[in-house]
Write an enzyme that holds these catalytic residues in place. Structure first.
Site, mmCIF file in Angstrom:
data_model
loop_
_atom_site.group_PDB
_atom_site.id
_atom_site.type_symbol
_atom_site.label_atom_id
_atom_site.label_comp_id
_atom_site.label_asym_id
_atom_site.label_seq_id
_atom_site.Cartn_x
_atom_site.Cartn_y
_atom_site.Cartn_z
ATOM 1 N N SER A 239 13.062 -2.487 68.334
ATOM 2 C CA SER A 239 14.204 -2.581 69.244
ATOM 3 C C SER A 239 13.736 -3.112 70.593
ATOM 4 C CB SER A 239 14.861 -1.215 69.410
ATOM 5 O OG SER A 239 14.004 -0.394 70.174
ATOM 6 N N LYS A 240 14.704 -3.267 71.489
ATOM 7 C CA LYS A 240 14.429 -3.879 72.794
ATOM 8 C C LYS A 240 13.276 -3.209 73.536
ATOM 9 C CE LYS A 240 18.659 -6.075 74.204
ATOM 10 N NZ LYS A 240 19.950 -5.784 74.765
ATOM 11 N N ARG A 241 13.160 -1.883 73.365
ATOM 12 C CA ARG A 241 12.103 -1.198 74.127
ATOM 13 C C ARG A 241 10.699 -1.646 73.692
ATOM 14 N NH1 ARG A 241 10.161 3.483 71.297
ATOM 15 N NH2 ARG A 241 11.381 3.672 69.392
ATOM 16 N N HIS A 242 10.603 -2.311 72.528
ATOM 17 C CA HIS A 242 9.303 -2.807 72.084
ATOM 18 C C HIS A 242 9.030 -4.237 72.572
ATOM 19 C CE1 HIS A 242 10.454 0.139 68.866
ATOM 20 N NE2 HIS A 242 9.310 0.621 69.287
ATOM 21 N N GLY A 243 9.984 -4.828 73.264
ATOM 22 C CA GLY A 243 9.805 -6.209 73.733
ATOM 23 C C GLY A 243 10.918 -7.090 73.199
#
Ligand code: GLU
Length: 450
Positions: A239-243
């Protein structure tokens, strides 16, 4: 029977890399089976859907070369179809109005969560007079007075069963104005004559609901295949929190062929690591798709990208990186060392004068004076050398000189810095040959301040 598949992104964001992978597997399946791959934009969420996101999704699919059949189907243009289907279900008593308030439903869900029970709503209105009158949520009545199991044979995951008595009455729409995903997707898949629904595994729990909607509408469900999710290095859903998770974020750094090869090979077994789309089509089988999710391995993507970059002609490469001023002869030196397309900017000394601090000319095992003194001698060698000769000859002379001096670094370090302004670069002789004799001497003179 003509095979028809689809990808159905919601334009509430950019095209997610996982949706791009679903699109690819659908596309490969269609091509392999001489079927059709369609595109449906699921834009029923009026608040969150935008035309800009829709356009960016179309652009990203085009960039990846995942071309679809016919016109784009937009759910926002199909309201009448949904209304007709919903009216029919209400008229036949297969759907009903759930008169529970939002607060009541939230309270029920909270209680269930506290008691560690799965979320479930068995609405008493489905069999009452009240349920026939208009209200808020329209639900499909799930008959649960039996041991009925809703079963499907997933092409990738095998047989999957859900007990009907554990299924809530399926929400179809918030009135007629806010129709919900499971319902609109089924109406569309029927109208579009979709034969195989190939999508992410996060939709497995929607499938029994959709099967019941097919049945209520008197239609046979298509075949289902649920793809494994793309995972982050910690094995949670990417998800976005991983990049970066949007395809557009990859555009500046990667070639579409590399992304396609990467996404294709990530969750499916092929006979080799590097394959063209055509080769993928030939080998693709849904049964070769893995059951468990694969970790998004950016090193692998970088490696694939470098392999594809090396295959480009100088013209293609310059276009891909958007730097027309790169000299053609520099291209192999760059692609040899490049992972991401934007890395090409690290080699800007091929087309721009380098800027650096003069102290950098000092070879670390010597003094600045000695480094510059040797550079003067190197300048003389270059000046007297005929660049029409093979560059290995120049290399040989410089190597001999460095043996005489007893320190290779003292020869090559100041020359490298003079030509590139950097500590690391391709071989300075290779660079000199790209720059040409004049430019090389000019940069050396500049370094020497003469
Ligand atoms: N709009 C849904 C999604 O993007 C489509 C799911 C489906 O393919 O049915 O997840």
């Amino acid at each position: 029977m003509k095979i028809r598949v689809r990808v159905a992104p919601s334009p509430t964001g950019f095209l997610h890399i996982g949706t791009a992978q679903s699109a690819l597997y659908n596309w490969l399946f269609a091509r392999k089976n001489k079927g059709e791959f369609c595109l449906r934009i699921e834009d029923t969420d009026k608040e969150r859907s935008t035309k800009e996101y829709e356009q960016s999704i179309l652009d990203a699919l085009e960039w990846l070369g995942l071309n679809w059949e016919g016109k784009v189907i937009r759910q926002s243009e199909r309201t009448e179809k949904y209304k007709n289907a919903l009216e029919k279900l209400l008229f036949e008593g297969r759907a009903f109005y759930c008169h529970h308030t939002k607060e009541e439903l939230e309270g029920e869900a909270k209680d269930q969560a506290q008691n560690k029970k799965a979320q479930f709503h068995d609405c008493e209105h489905k069999n009452s007079e009240e349920g026939k009158k208009s209200g808020g949520l329209i639900r499909l009545a799930v008959e649960r007075n039996s041991d009925r199991k809703v079963v499907f044979d997933d092409i990738i995951r095998g047989r999957i069963e859900f007990e009907a008595k554990l299924m809530s009455d399926v929400s179809l729409g918030n009135g007629f104005d806010r129709l919900l995903y499971n319902f609109t997707a089924v109406v569309d898949d029927i109208d579009m004559e979709i034969t195989h629904v190939i999508r992410g595994e996060d939709h497995v729990s929607n499938t029994p609901k959709q099967i019941l909607i097919y049945e209520a509408l008197g239609k046979t469900p298509p075949q289902f295949a649920h793809l494994p999710l793309i995972l982050a290095p910690d094995r949670s859903k990417l998800s976005k929190r991983h990049g970066a998770v949007a395809v557009v974020d990859y555009k500046k750094d990667y070639l579409p062929e590399a992304i396609i090869n990467f996404l294709g090979a990530m969750s499916c077994t092929f006979s080799k690591e590097i394959l063209t789309k055509q080769e993928m089509i030939q080998e693709f089988e849904l049964s070769k798709v893995h059951k468990s999710g694969a970790v998004f391995d950016v090193k692998k993507l970088n490696w694939l990208n470098s392999q594809y970059a090396k295959k480009l002609s100088p013209e293609e490469f310059k276009k891909s990186v958007g730097i027309p001023e790169i000299p053609d002869s520099a291209v192999p030196l760059i692609t040899e060392r490049l992972e991401k397309l934007s890395d090409a900017h690290h080699f800007d000394y091929f087309w721009k004068e380098p800027k650096y601090d003069k102290d950098l000319l000092k070879w670390k095992k010597s003094t600045l004076e000695n480094s510059l003194e040797t550079l003067i001698k190197v300048k003389k060698i270059i000046k007297e050398f005929d660049f029409k000769k093979e560059k290995d000859e120049l290399r040989k002379i410089l190597d001999e000189f460095s043996i005489a001096v007893g320190d290779r670094g003292l020869i090559y370090w100041p020359l490298r810095v003079a030509l590139t302004g950097k500590e690391k670069s391709p071989d300075p002789v290779d660079i000199a040959y790209v720059l040409g004799k004049e430019k090389t001497l000019e940069r050396v003179r500049f370094a020497l301040g003469i």
